[in-house]
Enzyme design. Sequence first.
Site, short mmCIF file in Angstrom:
data_model
loop_
_atom_site.label_atom_id
_atom_site.label_comp_id
_atom_site.label_asym_id
_atom_site.label_seq_id
_atom_site.Cartn_x
_atom_site.Cartn_y
_atom_site.Cartn_z
N GLU A 98 2.43 3.83 -4.13
CA GLU A 98 1.86 2.51 -4.44
C GLU A 98 2.85 1.69 -5.24
O GLU A 98 3.07 0.50 -4.96
CB GLU A 98 0.55 2.66 -5.22
CG GLU A 98 -0.59 3.31 -4.47
CD GLU A 98 -1.31 2.40 -3.49
OE1 GLU A 98 -0.96 1.21 -3.36
OE2 GLU A 98 -2.25 2.90 -2.84
N HIS A 158 -9.39 -0.61 2.58
CA HIS A 158 -10.13 -0.20 3.77
C HIS A 158 -11.43 -1.00 3.92
O HIS A 158 -12.47 -0.46 4.28
CB HIS A 158 -10.41 1.31 3.73
CG HIS A 158 -9.16 2.10 3.48
ND1 HIS A 158 -8.18 2.27 4.43
CD2 HIS A 158 -8.71 2.73 2.37
CE1 HIS A 158 -7.19 2.98 3.92
NE2 HIS A 158 -7.48 3.27 2.67
N ASP A 216 -1.42 -0.91 4.90
CA ASP A 216 -1.85 0.48 5.07
C ASP A 216 -1.19 1.09 6.31
O ASP A 216 -0.69 2.22 6.27
CB ASP A 216 -3.37 0.56 5.17
CG ASP A 216 -3.87 1.98 5.35
OD1 ASP A 216 -3.72 2.78 4.40
OD2 ASP A 216 -4.41 2.29 6.42
N ASP A 256 -4.38 -2.62 -3.36
CA ASP A 256 -5.68 -1.96 -3.50
C ASP A 256 -5.62 -0.87 -4.55
O ASP A 256 -6.56 -0.10 -4.72
CB ASP A 256 -6.17 -1.42 -2.15
CG ASP A 256 -5.28 -0.34 -1.56
OD1 ASP A 256 -4.31 0.10 -2.22
OD2 ASP A 256 -5.54 0.07 -0.41
N ASP A 260 0.84 -1.18 0.00
CA ASP A 260 0.00 0.00 0.00
C ASP A 260 0.88 1.24 0.00
O ASP A 260 2.05 1.19 0.41
CB ASP A 260 -0.92 0.03 1.22
CG ASP A 260 -2.17 0.88 1.00
OD1 ASP A 260 -2.39 1.36 -0.14
OD2 ASP A 260 -2.92 1.09 1.97
N GLY A 261 0.32 2.33 -0.47
CA GLY A 261 0.97 3.62 -0.46
C GLY A 261 0.06 4.63 0.22
O GLY A 261 -1.15 4.45 0.27
#
Length: 155
Positions: A52, A128, A138, A74, A14-15
Amino acid sequence: MSDAIDEPIEIYTDGACKGNPGIGGWGALLRSGELRKELFGGEALTTNNRMELRAVIEALGSLERPSVVRVHTDSQYVQKGISEWITGWKRQGWRTADNKPVKNVDLWQQLEIQAARHKVQWVWVKGHAGHEGNERADQLANDGVKSVGRPGAAP
């Protein structure tokens, strides 16, 4: 991470970015059997899409040998970019369908090199949404944001 070459290494990435552009962070969780590795880092002035991409690049780059990998992200930008769009971009000299320069070409090229070392399956997951691996990635990305500018923090 794993002795079994056929057993996939699960990577969750994740970023994060506070402002876009702004201070950014990336995070990755790697799992294989009982083994687990967490990575994160950040940059002072970047974008969410760059973070990302950086998360996946760093995760794949941390593997010591060619592996079977399942990357969970994501980011549809990353997932579709590497599995659908990149072929056309390269064919068109790193230009988009409407003849504009591809953004983040430096990172796409790094990702392509890292991915070529492995057998990678690209998996998009909804962000999320309570997915354990994605939620941890995250948190790591946000740790990366917090690390920017702190002495002794992760790069």
